[in-house]
Design a protein around this motif. Structure first.
Motif, PDB file in Angstrom:
ATOM      1  N   UNK A 152       2.057   6.359   3.185  1.00 49.08           N
ATOM      2  CA  UNK A 152       3.402   6.799   3.324  1.00 49.08           C
ATOM      3  C   UNK A 152       3.682   5.877   4.634  1.00 49.08           C
ATOM      4  N   UNK A 153       4.943   5.129   4.516  1.00 51.82           N
ATOM      5  CA  UNK A 153       5.034   4.174   5.651  1.00 51.82           C
ATOM      6  C   UNK A 153       6.402   4.597   6.558  1.00 51.82           C
ATOM      7  N   UNK A 154       6.585   5.815   6.427  1.00 54.66           N
ATOM      8  CA  UNK A 154       7.720   6.266   7.309  1.00 54.66           C
ATOM      9  C   UNK A 154       8.962   6.546   6.548  1.00 54.66           C
ATOM     10  N   UNK A 155       9.173   5.783   5.425  1.00 57.19           N
ATOM     11  CA  UNK A 155      10.452   5.811   4.416  1.00 57.19           C
ATOM     12  C   UNK A 155      10.202   6.338   3.164  1.00 57.19           C
ATOM     13  N   UNK A 156       8.823   6.232   2.681  1.00 58.68           N
ATOM     14  CA  UNK A 156       8.671   6.393   1.304  1.00 58.68           C
ATOM     15  C   UNK A 156       6.991   6.373   0.776  1.00 58.68           C
ATOM     16  N   UNK A 157       6.806   6.584  -0.074  1.00 54.44           N
ATOM     17  CA  UNK A 157       5.355   6.475  -0.667  1.00 54.44           C
ATOM     18  C   UNK A 157       5.272   5.234  -1.236  1.00 54.44           C
ATOM     19  N   UNK A 158       4.095   4.388  -1.247  1.00 54.57           N
ATOM     20  CA  UNK A 158       3.768   3.149  -1.933  1.00 54.57           C
ATOM     21  C   UNK A 158       2.140   3.285  -2.464  1.00 54.57           C
ATOM     22  N   UNK A 159       2.043   3.168  -3.767  1.00 53.48           N
ATOM     23  CA  UNK A 159       1.170   3.582  -4.505  1.00 53.48           C
ATOM     24  C   UNK A 159       0.621   2.112  -4.988  1.00 53.48           C
ATOM     25  N   UNK A 160      -0.833   2.025  -4.826  1.00 52.93           N
ATOM     26  CA  UNK A 160      -1.423   0.607  -5.104  1.00 52.93           C
ATOM     27  C   UNK A 160      -3.030   0.640  -4.915  1.00 52.93           C
ATOM     28  N   UNK A 161      -3.511  -0.300  -5.058  1.00 52.25           N
ATOM     29  CA  UNK A 161      -5.156  -0.787  -4.953  1.00 52.25           C
ATOM     30  C   UNK A 161      -5.304  -1.344  -3.615  1.00 52.25           C
ATOM     31  N   UNK A 162      -6.374  -0.719  -2.809  1.00 50.55           N
ATOM     32  CA  UNK A 162      -6.564  -1.486  -1.583  1.00 50.55           C
ATOM     33  C   UNK A 162      -7.266  -2.630  -1.711  1.00 50.55           C
ATOM     34  N   UNK A 163      -6.775  -3.916  -1.419  1.00 46.70           N
ATOM     35  CA  UNK A 163      -7.565  -5.102  -2.093  1.00 46.70           C
ATOM     36  C   UNK A 163      -8.050  -5.868  -0.894  1.00 46.70           C
ATOM     37  N   UNK A 164      -7.504  -5.774   0.426  1.00 45.40           N
ATOM     38  CA  UNK A 164      -7.892  -6.472   1.401  1.00 45.40           C
ATOM     39  C   UNK A 164      -7.396  -5.842   2.820  1.00 45.40           C
ATOM     40  N   UNK A 165      -7.950  -6.273   3.800  1.00 43.65           N
ATOM     41  CA  UNK A 165      -7.498  -6.145   5.229  1.00 43.65           C
ATOM     42  C   UNK A 165      -7.447  -7.583   5.797  1.00 43.65           C
ATOM     43  N   UNK A 166      -6.211  -7.833   6.428  1.00 39.17           N
ATOM     44  CA  UNK A 166      -6.003  -9.025   7.141  1.00 39.17           C
ATOM     45  C   UNK A 166      -6.285  -8.965   8.680  1.00 39.17           C
TER      46      UNK A 166
END
Length: 319
Positions: A281-295
């Protein structure tokens, strides 16, 4: 606590036998009456110091003092000065005030009680009885955009120190420490900077050491846990605090010598959702996905149905 009382505790802690008042008086340059007065003050502050007739004094319970904690710390930078406060508004605020007054890197501040502790996004952080609330002052030679790396470093250090108590300790992006999905610790990093230059960074963290006897505060809505419940027994506050500070110093030294790469690798290995399906939840809505990396900026990369998205802030839900 005064330096004299810290020294008395150090002497008692270091000895397996009673320490005579004469010896304490000789070592500290006081009269026996002076030693007795300081021992009375220590007892009033909670130290269980027992007098053995004709033999001396023994320390029969752990005392969370700066002197005893300093003895257990072996870092190069962190822990060169340790303050333990009975009560304060916020250890992060105290550490930043110390930075503004020229405080040295490595200053550590603990508080038994915080009146205005805060978490990420301005949320309230409860400093419950038998928790550890700590802030560490650093002065790294970094541009401001790299400071988020220090939050990730702190997560790795806390993970490593707490993993001694259970193999199920994990990191949850961006700054929570979990045990089997329940929150055990949180991290809040703040900085004082100008364009291109960091003046000070304060690493704040709070750890649930034991569950409140009257239950967790009602406004805590997420699943939480505490270290003593995980370990199945009483935890030494001194030993835990020393382990945390030593781990933090260890990883900070690696960071200064080798850069972010070792931290990045260890963080991703310990992350609870690396390569897994998550919701943010980014403050505006939900984003679904696969956590692929950290920059390197601490952003989480999600593979979504619409492509890869870079998440710089939000609340992550494990699926």
């Amino acid at each position: 606590m005064s330096e004299i009382r810290d020294n008395i505790l150090n002497c008692l802690d270091a000895s397996s036998e009673p320490v005579s008042g004469d010896l304490l008086a000789q070592q500290l340059g006081l009269s026996r009456t002076g030693i007795w007065k300081h021992i009375q003050l220590l007892r009033k502050s909670g130290a269980n110091i027992v007098a053995h007739s004709g033999q001396g004094y023994t320390l029969e319970s752990e005392v969370f003092s700066s002197g005893l904690l300093h003895k257990r710390c072996n870092g190069k930078r962190i822990g060169n000065k340790i303050l333990i406060l009975d009560e304060t508004d916020s250890t992060n605020r105290d550490a930043m005030a110390a930075a503004d007054q020229g405080g040295d890197e490595g200053l550590v501040i603990f508080a038994h009680k915080q009146l205005a502790g805060k978490g990420r996004l301005g949320r309230r952080w409860h400093t419950i009885t038998d928790s550890l609330a700590c802030s560490v002052l650093l002065r790294p030679d970094l541009p401001p955009e790299q400071v988020p790396q220090l939050s990730l470093l702190t997560a790795v250090a806390l993970h490593d120190a707490l993993a001694h108590f259970s193999p199920d300790i994990r990191i949850k992006w961006p700054n929570d420490i979990l045990h089997k999905g329940a929150k055990l610790a949180g991290i809040l990093t703040e900085m004082r900077a100008e364009p291109g230059r960091v003046h000070a960074v304060v690493l704040g963290f709070g750890i649930n050491l034991a569950a409140p006897v009257d239950g967790w505060p009602a406004d805590i809505t997420q699943k939480v846990t505490d270290l003593q419940s995980i370990a199945g027994g009483k935890i030494s506050r001194l030993d835990l605090a020393a382990s945390l500070l030593n781990a933090l110093d260890y990883w900070y030294d690696i960071y200064l010598q080798q850069g972010f790469a070792p931290i990045h690798t260890s963080w991703w290995r310990a992350h609870a959702a690396s390569g897994q399906q998550v919701r943010v939840h980014n403050g505006q809505g939900y984003i679904d996905g696969i956590a692929t990396a950290l920059d390197e900026d601490g952003a989480l990369l999600l593979k979504t149905s619409g492509g890869t998205q870079r998440i710089i802030a939000g609340d992550l839900e494990l699926r």
